[in-house]
Scaffold this motif. Structure first.
Motif, PDB file in Angstrom:
ATOM      1  N   ARG A   1       0.775  -1.173   0.091  1.00 19.81           N
ATOM      2  CA  ARG A   1      -0.101   0.110  -0.128  1.00 19.81           C
ATOM      3  C   ARG A   1       1.033   1.385   0.011  1.00 19.81           C
ATOM      4  NH1 ARG A   1      -4.828   1.967   3.972  1.00 19.81           N
ATOM      5  NH2 ARG A   1      -3.514   3.636   4.898  1.00 19.81           N
ATOM      6  N   ASP A   2       1.834   1.337   0.740  1.00 17.15           N
ATOM      7  CA  ASP A   2       2.758   2.461   0.895  1.00 17.15           C
ATOM      8  C   ASP A   2       3.492   2.733  -0.465  1.00 17.15           C
ATOM      9  OD1 ASP A   2       2.171   3.193   3.450  1.00 17.15           O
ATOM     10  OD2 ASP A   2       3.951   1.951   4.467  1.00 17.15           O
ATOM     11  N   LEU A   3       3.980   1.533  -0.943  1.00 16.44           N
ATOM     12  CA  LEU A   3       4.450   1.416  -2.544  1.00 16.44           C
ATOM     13  C   LEU A   3       3.682   2.258  -3.464  1.00 16.44           C
ATOM     14  CD1 LEU A   3       7.070   1.188  -4.155  1.00 16.44           C
ATOM     15  CD2 LEU A   3       6.436  -1.056  -4.531  1.00 16.44           C
TER      16      LEU A   3
ATOM     17  N   THR B   1       2.379   6.447  -7.201  1.00 15.58           N
ATOM     18  CA  THR B   1       1.406   7.461  -7.590  1.00 15.58           C
ATOM     19  C   THR B   1       1.962   8.890  -7.479  1.00 15.58           C
ATOM     20  OG1 THR B   1      -0.421   6.021  -6.987  1.00 15.58           O
ATOM     21  CG2 THR B   1      -0.896   8.377  -7.273  1.00 15.58           C
ATOM     22  N   ARG B   2       2.448   9.180  -6.119  1.00 14.04           N
ATOM     23  CA  ARG B   2       2.908  10.713  -5.939  1.00 14.04           C
ATOM     24  C   ARG B   2       4.138  10.838  -6.835  1.00 14.04           C
ATOM     25  NH1 ARG B   2       0.785  14.461  -2.760  1.00 14.04           N
ATOM     26  NH2 ARG B   2       2.995  14.891  -1.998  1.00 14.04           N
TER      27      ARG B   2
END
Length: 93
Positions: free
Chosen positions: A1-3, A8-9
Motif C-alpha cells: 500500500r505504501d509503495l 502515484t505521488r
C-alpha cells in the motif's frame, strides 16, 4: 500500500516554477511580522513540511495568506486585515 502511494505521488509530481524571490511563492523563504513578532518560514511541499524547522506546506493557512505578497505588503490572516507585513523574501530553490 505504501509503495502504491509513493508510485502515484512520483508519477503525478510536477516541477514548480523556479521562484525569483520578488514575491512570496512556493520555494521561497519569507520573513514577516505577525502580531508584532518577526518570523521566518520556508514554503515547501506537503511531504517536506516540518513546522518545528520553519518548513511550512504551501497549502497551510499562513502560506496561503503569504503567497503573492511582496516586501512592504500587508496581508490578511485569521480574519484580521493587515495582520502580516512582509519584510524580506529569498528564493530557496
Amino acid at each position: 500500500r505504501d509503495l502504491r502511494y509513493w508510485n502515484t505521488r512520483q508519477s503525478t509530481a510536477e516541477r514548480p516554477p523556479v521562484p525569483d524571490g520578488d514575491i512570496v511563492a512556493f520555494g521561497t523563504r519569507v520573513t514577516f511580522l505577525l502580531d508584532g513578532k518577526e518570523k521566518t518560514l520556508a514554503l515547501v511541499g506537503d511531504d517536506e513540511a516540518d513546522p518545528a524547522s520553519a518548513l511550512v506546506s504551501f497549502s497551510a493557512p499562513v502560506s496561503r495568506a503569504l503567497i503573492g505578497l511582496e516586501p512592504g505588503d500587508l496581508g490578511d490572516f485569521a480574519g484580521r486585515e493587515d495582520a502580516i507585513e512582509i519584510l524580506a523574501i529569498a528564493a530557496t530553490a
